[in-house]
Design an enzyme around this catalytic site. Structure first.
Site, PDB file in Angstrom:
ATOM      1  N   LYS A  42     115.562  29.059  82.355  1.00  0.00           N
ATOM      2  CA  LYS A  42     116.724  28.535  82.271  1.00  0.00           C
ATOM      3  C   LYS A  42     116.917  27.107  81.628  1.00  0.00           C
ATOM      4  O   LYS A  42     118.117  26.894  80.996  1.00  0.00           O
ATOM      5  CB  LYS A  42     117.377  28.683  83.484  1.00  0.00           C
ATOM      6  CG  LYS A  42     117.774  30.256  83.864  1.00  0.00           C
ATOM      7  CD  LYS A  42     118.778  30.306  84.961  1.00  0.00           C
ATOM      8  CE  LYS A  42     119.170  31.839  85.299  1.00  0.00           C
ATOM      9  NZ  LYS A  42     120.105  31.935  86.396  1.00  0.00           N
ATOM     10  N   LYS A  95     115.431  40.176  80.050  1.00  0.00           N
ATOM     11  CA  LYS A  95     116.135  41.021  81.047  1.00  0.00           C
ATOM     12  C   LYS A  95     117.583  41.169  80.534  1.00  0.00           C
ATOM     13  O   LYS A  95     118.236  40.217  79.888  1.00  0.00           O
ATOM     14  CB  LYS A  95     115.834  39.872  82.541  1.00  0.00           C
ATOM     15  CG  LYS A  95     116.555  40.459  83.684  1.00  0.00           C
ATOM     16  CD  LYS A  95     116.454  39.374  84.743  1.00  0.00           C
ATOM     17  CE  LYS A  95     117.775  38.431  84.551  1.00  0.00           C
ATOM     18  NZ  LYS A  95     118.006  37.706  85.865  1.00  0.00           N
ATOM     19  N   LYS A 141     123.977  38.535  82.653  1.00  0.00           N
ATOM     20  CA  LYS A 141     125.223  38.268  82.207  1.00  0.00           C
ATOM     21  C   LYS A 141     125.567  36.976  81.548  1.00  0.00           C
ATOM     22  O   LYS A 141     126.819  36.788  80.885  1.00  0.00           O
ATOM     23  CB  LYS A 141     126.169  38.164  83.738  1.00  0.00           C
ATOM     24  CG  LYS A 141     125.432  37.191  84.773  1.00  0.00           C
ATOM     25  CD  LYS A 141     126.379  37.337  86.049  1.00  0.00           C
ATOM     26  CE  LYS A 141     125.750  37.452  87.521  1.00  0.00           C
ATOM     27  NZ  LYS A 141     124.964  36.760  87.846  1.00  0.00           N
TER      28      LYS A 141
HETATM   29  N1  AQP Z   1     118.579  42.763  84.405  1.00  0.00           N
HETATM   30  C1  AQP Z   1     118.348  43.008  85.895  1.00  0.00           C
HETATM   31  N2  AQP Z   1     117.472  44.153  86.354  1.00  0.00           N
HETATM   32  C2  AQP Z   1     117.626  44.165  87.788  1.00  0.00           C
HETATM   33  N3  AQP Z   1     117.914  43.353  88.702  1.00  0.00           N
HETATM   34  C3  AQP Z   1     118.887  42.410  88.085  1.00  0.00           C
HETATM   35  N4  AQP Z   1     119.409  41.421  88.742  1.00  0.00           N
HETATM   36  C4  AQP Z   1     119.828  40.494  87.859  1.00  0.00           C
HETATM   37  N5  AQP Z   1     119.730  41.147  86.664  1.00  0.00           N
HETATM   38  C5  AQP Z   1     118.848  42.049  87.026  1.00  0.00           C
HETATM   39  C6  AQP Z   1     119.587  41.213  90.148  1.00  0.00           C
HETATM   40  O1  AQP Z   1     120.799  40.846  90.354  1.00  0.00           O
HETATM   41  C7  AQP Z   1     120.824  39.972  91.609  1.00  0.00           C
HETATM   42  C8  AQP Z   1     121.596  38.902  91.402  1.00  0.00           C
HETATM   43  O2  AQP Z   1     121.374  37.899  90.329  1.00  0.00           O
HETATM   44  P1  AQP Z   1     122.008  36.636  89.931  1.00  0.00           P
HETATM   45  O3  AQP Z   1     123.150  37.170  89.215  1.00  0.00           O
HETATM   46  O4  AQP Z   1     122.468  35.978  91.072  1.00  0.00           O
HETATM   47  O5  AQP Z   1     121.196  35.948  89.153  1.00  0.00           O
HETATM   48  P2  AQP Z   1     120.166  36.264  87.850  1.00  0.00           P
HETATM   49  O6  AQP Z   1     118.892  37.151  88.229  1.00  0.00           O
HETATM   50  O7  AQP Z   1     119.897  35.253  87.121  1.00  0.00           O
HETATM   51  O8  AQP Z   1     121.099  37.430  87.138  1.00  0.00           O
HETATM   52  P3  AQP Z   1     121.616  37.248  85.684  1.00  0.00           P
HETATM   53  O9  AQP Z   1     122.701  38.136  85.261  1.00  0.00           O
HETATM   54  O10 AQP Z   1     120.386  36.991  84.679  1.00  0.00           O
HETATM   55  O11 AQP Z   1     122.422  35.816  85.833  1.00  0.00           O
HETATM   56  P4  AQP Z   1     122.587  34.611  85.078  1.00  0.00           P
HETATM   57  O12 AQP Z   1     122.681  35.014  83.419  1.00  0.00           O
HETATM   58  O13 AQP Z   1     123.878  33.897  85.477  1.00  0.00           O
HETATM   59  O14 AQP Z   1     121.402  33.777  85.013  1.00  0.00           O
HETATM   60  C9  AQP Z   1     119.297  39.505  91.854  1.00  0.00           C
HETATM   61  O15 AQP Z   1     118.814  40.486  93.024  1.00  0.00           O
HETATM   62  C10 AQP Z   1     118.550  39.892  90.673  1.00  0.00           C
HETATM   63  O16 AQP Z   1     117.441  40.159  90.798  1.00  0.00           O
END
Ligand code: AQP
Length: 339
Positions: A118, A201, A204
Site C-alpha cells: 500500500k 487481489k 475496492k
Molecule cells: N480479493 C479478496 N478476496 C478474498 N477476501 C478479500 N478481502 C478483501 N479483498 C478480498 C477480505 O475482506 C475483508 C475486509 O478487507 P478490507 O476491506 O478491510 O481490506 P482489504 O483486504 O485491504 O480489502 P480491499 O478491497 O483491498 O480494500 P482496500 O482497497 O481499501 O485496501 C478482509 O477479511 C479481507 O481479507
C-alpha cells in the site's frame, strides 16, 4: 499469573474505504454470516479508523460506512444476533492500540507485506497510521478477547502479528490475559483475484473498475465485466491440476465454486472442456443471481440512514460493554493508576 478463560467469540471487520467487492463478499461477509448462523457470539465492525490510514474524502467515508452496514445487513447479518458497529464509536480500540504500539516491535511492522504494497515506492510519505495499522487491528480483536477471526488470505500475516502481540504482552507482564486468536480462512474464494490481472487481489481501491465486481453493480455491468475478464485462449481443463499456471482461469473457477457452494473439483467435473464463451455466461448468471438480491436490499436500506445510524449506535454500546472491562484490566496489568 492473571487467570483468563476465553469463551469462543468471533470478531472481524471491513474498511469503509470504497464500495464492497465480490472479494469482500466471498472472502469475508459470507463467512461472517456462516459464523453468526453457527451460533457463535459475533462482532462485526466497520473499521473507519483503518480506512483513514489512506486519504478518505469525509462525505464519501460517511456514505461508505453506512453502505457497508447496509451490505452487512443485506448479506444476512442480523443486529439482534451479531453486534454491528463502527470502530470510531468504541474508543477502547484506539486506547488498546496505543498499548500495543508499545508492545509491537518496529522490525515486526517492517515485515508486513500489506504496508509495502500500500505504501508503494514512496514509503516515507505513507502515514504513520498505515505503518501502525496491524497494531490497531490486534486491538480490534483483542479488545473483545476474540478467539476466531474470519478473514481472506491477505490478512493471514496480520493475524499472525496479532498472536505475536498477545504472546509478547502475556510474556512481558507475566499474565495469561490475551488469547492467541485463530484466523478462520476457509472456502474456495479466500483470495479472489482481479478480473484484469490474475496475479493481483480484487480490491475496492484498484483504479480500474473493470478489475472488480461491486456489490452495487447491476446485472448488465456484472455480465459485461465477466465477459471482458482476462482469460487465456484454452478451454477449461478437466482436472484441477491443469489450472496450474492459468491464474485467470483458476480465479473464475474459484469464484464459480464459491458462488455455487461446490468444490473446485465438482466445478471441473461439470465444466471441464467448456470454452470461456460458454463458461463466462454461466458464471455471470450465477453472480447476478447471488448479488442482485443483496444489491437491491442495500439500496432499500440506504433509504433510511437514521435506522442504520441507530443500529450502529446500539451496536457500539453493546461492544463497549465487552471492551471496557477488558481495557480496564489491561491498564491495571500495565500499572496505570486509576484503572
Ligand atoms: N480479493 C479478496 N478476496 C478474498 N477476501 C478479500 N478481502 C478483501 N479483498 C478480498 C477480505 O475482506 C475483508 C475486509 O478487507 P478490507 O476491506 O478491510 O481490506 P482489504 O483486504 O485491504 O480489502 P480491499 O478491497 O483491498 O480494500 P482496500 O482497497 O481499501 O485496501 C478482509 O477479511 C479481507 O481479507
Amino acid at each position: 499469573m492473571t487467570e483468563a478463560r476465553h469463551t469462543p467469540r468471533v470478531f472481524s471487520g471491513i474498511q469503509p474505504s470504497g464500495g464492497l467487492t465480490l472479494g469482500n463478499y466471498l472472502g469475508a461477509m459470507k463467512r461472517f454470516v456462516d459464523m453468526q448462523d453457527d451460533g457463535s457470539e459475533t462482532l462485526y465492525c466497520m473499521v473507519d479508523l483503518h480506512a483513514i490510514t489512506v486519504w478518505q474524502d469525509p462525505a464519501k467515508l460517511a456514505r461508505a460506512t453506512r453502505e457497508l452496514c447496509a451490505g452487512y445487513l443485506a448479506s444476512g447479518l442480523d443486529p439482534a444476533r451479531s453486534i454491528l458497529f463502527n470502530q470510531s464509536q468504541v474508543p477502547e480500540h484506539a486506547q488498546l492500540a496505543w498499548i500495543f504500539n508499545c508492545v509491537a516491535r518496529m522490525g515486526w511492522m517492517q515485515r508486513m507485506t500489506q504496508f509495502k504494497d500500500k505504501a508503494g515506492k514512496n514509503a516515507q510519505n505513507a502515514s504513520l497510521g498505515l505503518f501502525a495499522y496491524p497494531a490497531l487491528m490486534a486491538a480490534d480483536i483483542l479488545a473483545y478477547h476474540a478467539t476466531h477471526v474470519p478473514v481472506g488470505e491477505d490478512q493471514k500475516q496480520h493475524l499472525e502479528l496479532t498472536r505475536d502481540i498477545a504472546a509478547k504482552f502475556n510474556h512481558d507482564y507475566e499474565v495469561d490475559f490475551f488469547p492467541l486468536t485463530e484466523p478462520v480462512i476457509e472456502g474456495a474464494a479466500t483470495r479472489v483475484m482481479s478480473l484484469r490481472d490474475g496475479s493481483k487481489k480484487m480490491s475496492k481501491s484498484d483504479p480500474s473498475d473493470m478489475s472488480r465486481i461491486n456489490l452495487t453493480d447491476d446485472a448488465d455491468t456484472i455480465a459485461k465485466k465477466i465477459r471482458k475478464a482476462k482469460t487465456d485462449p484454452e478451454p477449461l481443463p478437466a482436472e484441477v491440476e491443469e489450472l496450474e499456471g492459468r491464474p485467470e482461469a483458476r480465479n473464475l473457477v474459484n469464484i464459480y465454486a464459491a458462488l455455487s457452494a461446490q468444490s473446485v473439483e465438482q466445478v471441473m467435473r461439470d465444466c471441464g472442456g467448456k470454452p470461456f464463451s460458454e463458461f463466462k455466461p454461466m458464471l455471470a448468471d450465477l453472480a447476478v443471481e447471488t448479488l442482485a438480491p443483496i444489491s437491491s436490499e442495500m439500496a432499500r436500506l440506504m433509504q433510511d440512514e437514521a435506522e442504520i445510524d441507530r443500529i450502529l449506535a446500539e451496536g457500539a454500546a453493546r461492544a463497549r460493554a465487552i471492551a471496557t472491562p477488558i481495557l480496564r484490566e489491561t491498564f491495571k496489568i500495565v500499572g496505570m493508576v486509576g484503572a
